[in-house]
Write a protein that holds these residues in place. Sequence first.
Motif, mmCIF file in Angstrom:
data_model
loop_
_atom_site.group_PDB
_atom_site.id
_atom_site.type_symbol
_atom_site.label_atom_id
_atom_site.label_comp_id
_atom_site.label_asym_id
_atom_site.label_seq_id
_atom_site.Cartn_x
_atom_site.Cartn_y
_atom_site.Cartn_z
ATOM 1 N N ALA A 272 0.915 -1.311 -0.226
ATOM 2 C CA ALA A 272 0.011 0.033 0.186
ATOM 3 C C ALA A 272 0.839 1.152 -0.027
ATOM 4 N N ILE A 273 0.613 2.046 -1.150
ATOM 5 C CA ILE A 273 1.549 3.282 -1.143
ATOM 6 C C ILE A 273 0.558 4.565 -0.927
ATOM 7 N N ASP A 274 1.020 5.470 -0.188
ATOM 8 C CA ASP A 274 0.139 6.849 0.202
ATOM 9 C C ASP A 274 0.726 7.598 -0.704
ATOM 10 N N THR A 275 -0.269 8.031 -1.755
ATOM 11 C CA THR A 275 0.015 8.817 -2.677
ATOM 12 C C THR A 275 0.405 10.181 -2.676
ATOM 13 N N GLU A 276 0.191 10.765 -1.402
ATOM 14 C CA GLU A 276 0.542 12.168 -0.784
ATOM 15 C C GLU A 276 2.049 12.148 -0.226
ATOM 16 N N SER A 277 2.144 11.160 0.731
ATOM 17 C CA SER A 277 3.607 11.003 1.258
ATOM 18 C C SER A 277 4.594 10.171 0.625
ATOM 19 N N ALA A 281 3.546 0.737 2.793
ATOM 20 C CA ALA A 281 3.129 -0.288 3.921
ATOM 21 C C ALA A 281 3.048 -1.806 3.349
ATOM 22 N N THR A 282 3.941 -2.726 3.604
ATOM 23 C CA THR A 282 3.715 -3.951 3.101
ATOM 24 C C THR A 282 2.469 -4.821 3.517
ATOM 25 N N LEU A 283 1.592 -5.198 2.883
ATOM 26 C CA LEU A 283 0.276 -5.896 3.051
ATOM 27 C C LEU A 283 0.408 -7.421 2.978
ATOM 28 N N PHE A 284 1.052 -8.017 2.129
ATOM 29 C CA PHE A 284 1.173 -9.338 1.988
ATOM 30 C C PHE A 284 2.774 -9.436 1.404
ATOM 31 N N ASP A 285 3.314 -10.599 1.811
ATOM 32 C CA ASP A 285 4.736 -10.799 1.347
ATOM 33 C C ASP A 285 5.108 -12.063 2.001
ATOM 34 N N ASP A 286 5.300 -13.237 1.371
ATOM 35 C CA ASP A 286 5.810 -14.437 1.845
ATOM 36 C C ASP A 286 6.736 -15.060 0.728
ATOM 37 N N ALA A 287 7.868 -15.628 1.511
ATOM 38 C CA ALA A 287 8.736 -16.411 0.523
ATOM 39 C C ALA A 287 7.892 -17.350 -0.188
#
Length: 700
Positions: A272-277, A281-287
């Motif tokens: 998830a990327i805040d388009t203002e700042s 923030a990683t939501l899902f990431d698994d090896a």
Amino acid sequence: MAATPFDSLDDFIALPRVEAAALSPDGTTVVLTVATLNNDATGYERALWSVPADGGGAARRLTRSAKGEAGATFTASGDVLFVSARPDAEGDRDDQPAQLWLLPAAGGEARPITRLAGGVDAIAATAEASHRVVISASLLQGAASIEADAQLRGRRKEKKVSAILHESYPVRFWDHDLGPSEPHLLSIDVADLDDTISAAVHAADQESEGLPGTATAEAKPYPASLPRPQDLTPRPGRSANIAGASLTPDARTLIASLHQHEQRGGRQALVAIDTESGSHATLFDDAGVDYESPVVSHDGLRLAYLRSEKATPAGPTDTEVWVAALDGAEPQRLALSWDRWATSMQWDADNNALLVTADDTGRGPVFRVPLDGSAPTKLTDDEFTYTHVSVDLTSGGFVALRSSWVVPPHPVRVSPSGEVTVLATPAATSAAPGEITEVEATADDGTRVHGWLLLPDGASAQAPAPLLLWIHGGPLASWNAWSWRWAPLLAVARGYAVLLPDPALSTGYGLDFIARGWNAWGSAPYTDLLAITDEVESREEIDHTRTAAMGGSFGGYMANWVAGHTDRFSAIVTHASLWALDQFAGTTDLSVYWQQIFTEDAMRENSPHRFVGDIRTPLLVIHGDKDYRVPIGEGLRLWSELAEHHADNEGRMAHRFLYFPDENHWILKPQHAVIWYETVFAFLSQHVLGDETPRPELLG
């Protein structure tokens, strides 16, 4: 004029082609991307056309430029966004790259939104209730800003430097080199566009100082008359090679499937990327897992995505449909017992279900997948495959493109009840020669093998037709939709029957069907092909004494395998084919994948090159030099080893090698496509029909 466009190669390449469709926010208009042959018949020009979404009216052309337009989508207010390399009156006049353009809904000329020295690659995402858009664009690794990128590109151009220093793998993809630039995601607020007289004067003053990107220019400010792109992925490496992206309706958050590097390979993670700042923030990431194709719901509260574990030699893995809260909380898998792979997803108008396309028994219907966990249901139940689905929030229906092997892509509207209305199109469909029928056979293990059989006009017991076994690529694919590159109707118009089978490894028949050929390409896929060929050859309208096999990519691999294991065919055409698997696995554009799905023993045992001495059938080998997926080394080694084993003392042999120095995995230039078919049909005419046909004139 021939009876149908398929009787003449010149008429065939001149057919207009609908390539994409987008629905306006109010549900009244569909914008089509249509490709047409240019005046000298050497390329295709693309333009945007508008058609009414209710099934009435006629198509109306929206754009017209020598460079063409593509990637059309809509802003929240109904303006049309597209990507084009058309000239920008205020930009560099010399070889301008593609930029983002806007065509106002209220009328008037299209105008550029960006002026990036490296151009715009694609529109990554738009928002339903905001004028913010996210684009994909490439910036040089050593440039700290878009101004520095323009200056550095100018210096490389002046010095004629094309060298690339790689620091990671891979180094190329499909048909182009990677680097020295890196993909970025850039956010742009179209509402910041300053479209006034004073802005135009200010822009002209800026341009008078020297064109950005030229050798003499200093690092100039980005044009003040254009909205400044905000970099959402600074210093990305290859991470911004996205596998899908979606904006929330208010455009405050971009959900993107970003690449996470792993030695030679990598995985896709949802971020998830805040388009203002610009914060991530990683939501899902698994090896060992890929998270792809994110789609935000219309209310901005939930997220749908696809999850798939990495395949191994032990077997294929499923492509799972999941939903979660926008922040990743409460993930839930949908359609647990649904044995199909989603190829695209959209939220239904009420946010209570997903509209999903998937291969299914030689077709590609649209399914409704409810969030309550109940079973998916088909919304379309016909002989077509659907793509480019756009949901109409005003009615609950959707528009899409659909096609089959006898009808090219055309726009349709589908009501919530499933009623299909064909929409207007500037590319009217032409009558197809012959007829199409569904065929099937029982494989050695009792599995049903499905295929399509195209029969030429007049085929009968009294006049049986010669048969072409046409093997699809992939191999994770299905013969279920129109292809401008593979056009079996051209063969049908010349009197051939064409068999389009889905052997083991094909999609649309469940995971177990794919697993039958996993890590063993030369076993069930091969015997499935022979079983359905036997079944079709038993038909009275087929001449089993005049047959050929042909295929490209995996289909070319299988053509090579067939050549080394049976002499039942009179001729074999092998295009962009895998020949020596150990060589291929290390030279293809993403070697790690191929080395993950095969054991070393299986790679050796299933390599066609081991059986070159057993080949008795004349082969037409075809390869493009710019093919990075199946590198030219495969074709060169195949040709060399055919000569080693089968050439006479004077170097002559029945085999032929058609080589394209400037084509990739597919042969896309119109006149090269003509040469391809002329050569193939001449080769088949000689060896299948017993007729001597002269070589194509333009081959010299």
